[in-house]
Design a protein around this motif. Structure first.
Motif, PDB file in Angstrom:
ATOM      1  N   LEU A 188       1.128   3.362   0.155  1.00  0.00           N
ATOM      2  CA  LEU A 188       0.446   2.069   0.115  1.00  0.00           C
ATOM      3  C   LEU A 188      -0.366   1.948  -1.158  1.00  0.00           C
ATOM      4  CD1 LEU A 188      -0.857   1.774   3.788  1.00  0.00           C
ATOM      5  CD2 LEU A 188       1.141   0.656   2.780  1.00  0.00           C
ATOM      6  N   SER A 189      -0.382   0.754  -1.716  1.00  0.00           N
ATOM      7  CA  SER A 189      -1.191   0.453  -2.891  1.00  0.00           C
ATOM      8  C   SER A 189      -2.172  -0.656  -2.546  1.00  0.00           C
ATOM      9  CB  SER A 189      -0.310  -0.003  -4.061  1.00  0.00           C
ATOM     10  OG  SER A 189       0.443   1.069  -4.564  1.00  0.00           O
ATOM     11  N   ARG A 190      -3.248  -0.676  -3.297  1.00  0.00           N
ATOM     12  CA  ARG A 190      -4.265  -1.717  -3.118  1.00  0.00           C
ATOM     13  C   ARG A 190      -4.319  -2.535  -4.397  1.00  0.00           C
ATOM     14  NH1 ARG A 190     -10.056  -0.801  -0.359  1.00  0.00           N
ATOM     15  NH2 ARG A 190     -11.060  -2.744  -0.936  1.00  0.00           N
ATOM     16  N   ILE A 191      -4.153  -3.832  -4.244  1.00  0.00           N
ATOM     17  CA  ILE A 191      -4.245  -4.762  -5.360  1.00  0.00           C
ATOM     18  C   ILE A 191      -5.564  -5.511  -5.207  1.00  0.00           C
ATOM     19  CG2 ILE A 191      -3.221  -6.765  -6.508  1.00  0.00           C
ATOM     20  CD1 ILE A 191      -0.532  -5.973  -5.233  1.00  0.00           C
ATOM     21  N   THR A 192      -6.389  -5.494  -6.240  1.00  0.00           N
ATOM     22  CA  THR A 192      -7.646  -6.232  -6.223  1.00  0.00           C
ATOM     23  C   THR A 192      -7.505  -7.376  -7.212  1.00  0.00           C
ATOM     24  OG1 THR A 192      -8.848  -4.200  -5.719  1.00  0.00           O
ATOM     25  CG2 THR A 192     -10.149  -6.076  -6.488  1.00  0.00           C
ATOM     26  N   ILE A 193      -7.682  -8.598  -6.706  1.00  0.00           N
ATOM     27  CA  ILE A 193      -7.497  -9.803  -7.513  1.00  0.00           C
ATOM     28  C   ILE A 193      -8.771 -10.629  -7.467  1.00  0.00           C
ATOM     29  CG2 ILE A 193      -6.190 -11.954  -7.766  1.00  0.00           C
ATOM     30  CD1 ILE A 193      -3.915 -10.551  -6.174  1.00  0.00           C
ATOM     31  N   VAL A 194      -9.258 -11.032  -8.626  1.00  0.00           N
ATOM     32  CA  VAL A 194     -10.365 -11.977  -8.703  1.00  0.00           C
ATOM     33  C   VAL A 194      -9.759 -13.299  -9.155  1.00  0.00           C
ATOM     34  CG1 VAL A 194     -12.583 -12.557  -9.762  1.00  0.00           C
ATOM     35  CG2 VAL A 194     -12.022 -10.166  -9.263  1.00  0.00           C
ATOM     36  N   THR A 195      -9.985 -14.353  -8.363  1.00  0.00           N
ATOM     37  CA  THR A 195      -9.442 -15.671  -8.660  1.00  0.00           C
ATOM     38  C   THR A 195     -10.488 -16.721  -8.338  1.00  0.00           C
ATOM     39  OG1 THR A 195      -7.510 -17.112  -8.374  1.00  0.00           O
ATOM     40  CG2 THR A 195      -8.355 -16.012  -6.398  1.00  0.00           C
ATOM     41  N   ARG A 196     -10.248 -17.941  -8.803  1.00  0.00           N
ATOM     42  CA  ARG A 196     -11.185 -19.041  -8.583  1.00  0.00           C
ATOM     43  C   ARG A 196     -10.475 -20.192  -7.904  1.00  0.00           C
ATOM     44  NH1 ARG A 196     -15.843 -19.160 -11.212  1.00  0.00           N
ATOM     45  NH2 ARG A 196     -15.865 -21.392 -11.550  1.00  0.00           N
ATOM     46  N   LEU A 232       4.360  -6.034  -6.961  1.00  0.00           N
ATOM     47  CA  LEU A 232       3.365  -6.652  -7.833  1.00  0.00           C
ATOM     48  C   LEU A 232       3.927  -7.926  -8.457  1.00  0.00           C
ATOM     49  CD1 LEU A 232       0.573  -6.575  -9.111  1.00  0.00           C
ATOM     50  CD2 LEU A 232       1.523  -5.149 -10.930  1.00  0.00           C
ATOM     51  N   ALA A 233       5.187  -7.896  -8.856  1.00  0.00           N
ATOM     52  CA  ALA A 233       5.808  -9.090  -9.448  1.00  0.00           C
ATOM     53  C   ALA A 233       5.823 -10.254  -8.467  1.00  0.00           C
ATOM     54  CB  ALA A 233       7.226  -8.772  -9.913  1.00  0.00           C
ATOM     55  N   ARG A 234       6.074  -9.967  -7.193  1.00  0.00           N
ATOM     56  CA  ARG A 234       6.082 -11.040  -6.184  1.00  0.00           C
ATOM     57  C   ARG A 234       4.684 -11.611  -5.962  1.00  0.00           C
ATOM     58  NH1 ARG A 234       9.716  -9.281  -1.206  1.00  0.00           N
ATOM     59  NH2 ARG A 234       9.276  -7.187  -1.852  1.00  0.00           N
ATOM     60  N   VAL A 235       3.700 -10.741  -5.927  1.00  0.00           N
ATOM     61  CA  VAL A 235       2.321 -11.198  -5.741  1.00  0.00           C
ATOM     62  C   VAL A 235       1.888 -12.054  -6.931  1.00  0.00           C
ATOM     63  CG1 VAL A 235      -0.090 -10.429  -5.601  1.00  0.00           C
ATOM     64  CG2 VAL A 235       1.661  -9.325  -4.194  1.00  0.00           C
ATOM     65  N   LEU A 293     -10.212 -10.721  -3.819  1.00  0.00           N
ATOM     66  CA  LEU A 293      -9.281 -10.465  -2.728  1.00  0.00           C
ATOM     67  C   LEU A 293      -8.765  -9.040  -2.842  1.00  0.00           C
ATOM     68  CD1 LEU A 293      -7.115 -13.723  -3.001  1.00  0.00           C
ATOM     69  CD2 LEU A 293      -9.138 -13.349  -1.586  1.00  0.00           C
ATOM     70  N   SER A 294      -8.646  -8.381  -1.705  1.00  0.00           N
ATOM     71  CA  SER A 294      -8.066  -7.053  -1.650  1.00  0.00           C
ATOM     72  C   SER A 294      -6.775  -7.160  -0.847  1.00  0.00           C
ATOM     73  CB  SER A 294      -9.038  -6.079  -0.993  1.00  0.00           C
ATOM     74  OG  SER A 294      -8.571  -4.765  -1.121  1.00  0.00           O
ATOM     75  N   VAL A 295      -5.671  -6.696  -1.428  1.00  0.00           N
ATOM     76  CA  VAL A 295      -4.353  -6.840  -0.815  1.00  0.00           C
ATOM     77  C   VAL A 295      -3.735  -5.456  -0.669  1.00  0.00           C
ATOM     78  CG1 VAL A 295      -2.124  -8.014  -0.984  1.00  0.00           C
ATOM     79  CG2 VAL A 295      -4.144  -9.055  -2.044  1.00  0.00           C
ATOM     80  N   LEU A 296      -3.435  -5.063   0.573  1.00  0.00           N
ATOM     81  CA  LEU A 296      -2.807  -3.775   0.852  1.00  0.00           C
ATOM     82  C   LEU A 296      -1.303  -3.990   0.963  1.00  0.00           C
ATOM     83  CD1 LEU A 296      -3.626  -0.826   1.380  1.00  0.00           C
ATOM     84  CD2 LEU A 296      -3.558  -1.348   3.815  1.00  0.00           C
ATOM     85  N   VAL A 297      -0.538  -3.298   0.113  1.00  0.00           N
ATOM     86  CA  VAL A 297       0.911  -3.520   0.025  1.00  0.00           C
ATOM     87  C   VAL A 297       1.661  -2.193   0.027  1.00  0.00           C
ATOM     88  CG1 VAL A 297       0.633  -5.649  -1.316  1.00  0.00           C
ATOM     89  CG2 VAL A 297       0.948  -3.497  -2.514  1.00  0.00           C
ATOM     90  N   ASP A 298       2.980  -2.277   0.311  1.00  0.00           N
ATOM     91  CA  ASP A 298       3.836  -1.109   0.142  1.00  0.00           C
ATOM     92  C   ASP A 298       3.930  -0.790  -1.343  1.00  0.00           C
ATOM     93  OD1 ASP A 298       4.432  -0.819   2.841  1.00  0.00           O
ATOM     94  OD2 ASP A 298       6.232  -2.069   2.726  1.00  0.00           O
ATOM     95  N   ASN A 299       3.896   0.484  -1.678  1.00  0.00           N
ATOM     96  CA  ASN A 299       4.031   0.896  -3.066  1.00  0.00           C
ATOM     97  C   ASN A 299       5.522   1.024  -3.372  1.00  0.00           C
ATOM     98  OD1 ASN A 299       3.646   1.821  -5.629  1.00  0.00           O
ATOM     99  ND2 ASN A 299       3.013   3.871  -5.017  1.00  0.00           N
ATOM    100  N   LEU A 322      -7.253  -8.258 -12.389  1.00  0.00           N
ATOM    101  CA  LEU A 322      -6.215  -7.675 -11.554  1.00  0.00           C
ATOM    102  C   LEU A 322      -6.220  -6.167 -11.745  1.00  0.00           C
ATOM    103  CD1 LEU A 322      -3.534  -7.993  -9.845  1.00  0.00           C
ATOM    104  CD2 LEU A 322      -2.368  -8.037 -12.038  1.00  0.00           C
ATOM    105  N   THR A 323      -6.339  -5.435 -10.646  1.00  0.00           N
ATOM    106  CA  THR A 323      -6.179  -3.986 -10.688  1.00  0.00           C
ATOM    107  C   THR A 323      -5.260  -3.587  -9.547  1.00  0.00           C
ATOM    108  OG1 THR A 323      -8.125  -3.573  -9.313  1.00  0.00           O
ATOM    109  CG2 THR A 323      -8.455  -3.524 -11.680  1.00  0.00           C
TER     110      THR A 323
END
Length: 190
Positions: free
Chosen positions: A65-73, A37-40, A26-32, A54-55
């Motif tokens: 803006l920041s991009r959070i990349t999450i790998v989950t199952r 990050l703690a909420r996500v 998943l790629s998540v675009l968020v306010d920096n 998680l990156t």
């Protein structure tokens, strides 16, 4: 006569989850801003979802803006729930399931890369073998002494896993991995 337990009116007894568990990126675009990050991450931990990778980094400096990349199952239903819940967090601008998007584009997976630093302590013939194998994996020497090497390797997680397993008998001492950075092929952005 013993009473047999009957299913209740709960939907959990009616439909069993038969879908296979899949790994999605998943790629998540968020306010920096502080606390995003703690909420996500809190969303994942509060619901018992695991994060495999998680990156996060600022990607658009001017727009903050920041991009959070999450790998989950999870099953497809669980992954849809995760996506919907992420979209409800206020500073989240966009959530994109890169795995689903890759399939829509006729590809198996998005482009995924990871960087690792790998320290190997070896002497004698093992040093020469360590260098030979590192070269075969296109790992770059970023530090060396007469006792150790530190290699930088970039590639798919499976390549890094294989490099690590080959280095274990040669004196693997320490590993530091970045986590997966990913995006889809083609001209369309996030």
């Amino acid at each position: 006569m013993s009473a047999q337990l009957q299913p209740t009116g709960s939907a959990y007894f009616i439909a069993k989850e038969t879908a296979a568990i899949e790994s999605h990126t998943l790629s998540v675009l968020v306010d920096n801003e502080p606390g995003v990050l703690a909420r996500v991450i809190g969303l994942f931990s509060g619901r018992g979802y695991n994060i495999e990778s998680l990156t996060v980094s600022e990607t658009e400096h001017e727009a903050h803006l920041s991009r959070i990349t999450i790998v989950t199952r999870g099953t497809p239903n669980v992954l849809e729930q995760i996506k919907a819940q992420l979209e409800r967090i206020v500073p989240v601008h966009r959530v994109l399931d890169l795995t689903v998007r890759a399939r829509e584009l006729g590809q198996e997976r998005p482009i995924e890369r990871e960087v690792a630093l790998v320290k190997v302590v070896s002497t004698g013939e093992m040093r020469a073998e360590t260098l030979r194998l590192a070269d075969a994996f296109h790992a770059k020497v970023v530090d060396a002494t007469v006792e150790h090497f530190i290699f930088e390797i970039t590639g798919k997680s499976s390549k890094i896993d294989q490099f690590v397993s080959i280095m274990k008998p040669l004196g693997l001492n320490e590993i530091c991995r970045t986590g997966i950075a990913a995006m889809n092929r083609g001209s369309q952005g996030m």
